[in-house]
Design an enzyme around this catalytic site. Structure first.
Site: not given
Ligand code: GLN
Length: 543
Positions: A384, A510, A512
């Protein structure tokens, strides 16, 4: 099994952090191992509608379900232990209960009546508990009540448990988790806090059926009998929960204590035979008995708070067991990394993982760490925000886009290589408005992603507002960073790779959240394997 759904409540007393989530998941594992269908639910007594708006310092990781619910991190344990999918229905907060009741009131559902905590709030709690049994037909619904018995905010939940216990009779059972502290000066375990905590429950009309006593030392027979006598529970219903090396030991410890047997007997079901834990045991053995290790650097801004990255840590454990290697996590604070010390901080690693996150703090450190991984052929997994940082790093240092940034931090960046997704541009409210939950991703043929997943179409969970800016896609591809996976409906880039690197992958999703004991995630397995290869090539990195 077609039986009437049985409801098990898990309450906690004396103190928080006794591990109700792990006890609930372990009991569920034992029941599942006996062939029953089981789900677990968490009721959280705070006013936020969900933990999505909470800072990790308040609440650890926010776990995201397939259907895009932002939930308590205990749901991650439930999924990892049981290999099931949870949903919005598995995590309910006081805020949501009140919101539902107030919406009904505004609709006129209670016309003429005064809306009160009892019966309206308690009825809504009962409805949310029973939805899982009524609509999904589980054999067992285990409901963990967050907080500690005696807290003002837990009162409506305990009252709902009291009523359900009355209404459901033998189909309902309460497990109360307490602490039996060891007083070093007296050299003794003390039962008084447990007695007081049970008394508090009794004052609220709930007699627990089973007591699980968290302790640092074994409980002897005399102490168990004493607890049983003072708390009106059967002698065999005083269960010891001794501190364990690993959360994954707890199902076996609970089996040894016969928690599942006691529960089944009390619910009028046959307790003959044993839970089939063969695969679980094999996993624990592989996790613990390996004598080789690999060091993975985890770069984030909450490194003093391991709970903020719970699912990542567990996914690395699953992948380590699968590849017979112990994953040694080196926690690296992103704020402290700069060009002058990056070699020193990362030089001993087999792999680098840059964590998800929000906001500016530590972002330049993350970018610097990624530069080091890219230039030194160090296996890299960016998740992310970690992926977004990899895009920024590549833009600045390879594609020649000096002013590259994410518009999350620099809204008028000269090269907004990461930018707000179109459908986010009109969104003002913060709660539950990110791109959340499972989306499909089409894998590019012959990419690293294809090698890792061994599939053309995958589905992964998301939680973000910003995304790779497709206006730069061609420029990136020419410079050597390619899209390894794309969402087929929106064209959003979900995976970036660098072909000219042994193992470099940034993922917008994600992975994970989907790794479980029974199904370790291919991306983490691929990453750990790549790290092991690096370690094997550099003898100084071996243990
Ligand atoms: N802050 C970033 C976004 O909103 C990444 C979010 C995250 O890592 N969950 O796109």
């Amino acid at each position: 099994m077609g039986q009437q759904t049985k409801y098990i409540f898990v309450t906690g007393g004396v103190t928080s952090s006794l591990g109700k989530g792990i006890i609930s998941a372990s009991l569920a594992k034992l029941l599942q191992g006996r062939g029953y269908s089981v789900t677990i639910q968490k009721l959280d007594p705070y006013i936020n509608i969900d933990p999505g708006t909470l800072n990790p310092y308040e609440h650890g990781e926010c776990f995201v379900t397939e259907d895009g619910a932002e939930t308590d991190l205990d749901l991650g344990h439930y999924e990892r232990f049981l290999n099931i999918r949870t949903s919005q229905a598995n995590n309910i907060t006081t805020g949501r209960i009140y919101q539902n009741v107030i919406n009904k009131e505004r609709r006129g559902d209670y016309l003429g009546k005064t809306v009160q905590v009892i019966p309206h709030i308690t009825d809504e709690i009962k409805r949310c508990v029973q939805i899982l049994g009524n609509e999904y037909d589980y054999d067992f619904v285990i409901t963990e009540i967050g907080g500690t018995v005696g807290d003002i905010e837990s009162l409506p939940y305990v009252e709902a448990v009291r009523q359900l216990k009355w209404e459901l009779g033998r189909d309902c059972l309460v497990v109360h988790l307490t602490l039996v502290p060891f007083l070093a000066a007296a050299g003794e375990l003390k039962t008084k806090p447990t007695q007081h905590s049970v008394k508090q429950l009794l004052e609220l009309g709930v007699q627990p059926d089973v007591l699980v006593c968290r302790t640092e030392h074994h409980l002897n027979e005399e102490l168990r009998l004493k607890v049983a006598k003072f708390c009106n529970v059967a002698n065999n219903a005083v269960i010891e929960s001794i501190d364990a090396d690993s959360i994954y030991d707890v199902p076996m410890l609970m089996e040894k204590e016969e928690l599942d047997k006691v529960v089944l007997e009390k619910l009028g079901l046959s307790a003959e035979g044993k839970a089939d834990l063969d695969k679980w045991r094999a996993f624990v053995k592989r996790h613990k008995e390996t004598d080789t290790s690999v060091k993975i650097g985890l770069v984030g801004k909450y490194t003093e708070l391991k709970d903020a990255y719970k699912s990542i840590v567990e996914a690395l454990i699953h992948a380590g067991a699968e590849t017979d290697v112990h994953v040694d996590i080196k926690w690296i604070h992103s704020e402290g990394i700069h060009a002058g010390n990056v070699e020193k901080r990362l030089g001993d690693l087999g792999g680098l993982l840059v964590a998800p996150g929000f906001g500016e703090r530590g972002i330049e450190g993350k970018i610097e760490a990624i530069r080091y991984a890219r230039e030194n052929a160090l296996p890299f997994l960016g998740i992310c925000l970690g992926m977004q940082c990899a895009v920024i790093e590549f833009a600045r240092n390879v594609a020649g886009l000096k002013g590259a940034h994410t518009t999350e931090i620099v809204p008028d960046a000269e090269h907004p290589v990461i930018a707000l997704m179109d459908h986010q541009k009109t969104v003002k409210a913060k709660g539950g408005t990110m791109r959340l939950g499972a989306y499909t991703c089409e894998i590019k043929p012959s990419s690293l992603a294809e090698k890792v997943y061994g599939a053309q179409l995958i589905s992964e969970r998301h939680r973000h507002r910003f995304e790779f800016n497709n206006a730069y896609k061609e420029e990136f591809e020419k410079a050597g960073m390619t899209a390894g996976g794309i969402n087929p409906d929106s064209g959003l880039v979900e995976i970036v790779e660098i072909a000219d690197h042994p193992w470099f992958m940034g993922v917008q999703f994600h992975p994970e959240y989907k790794s479980t004991v029974a199904n370790p995630h291919p991306l983490f397995i691929g990453f750990v394997n790549a790290a092991v290869t690096v370690r094997d090539k550099s003898p100084e990195l071996s243990r």
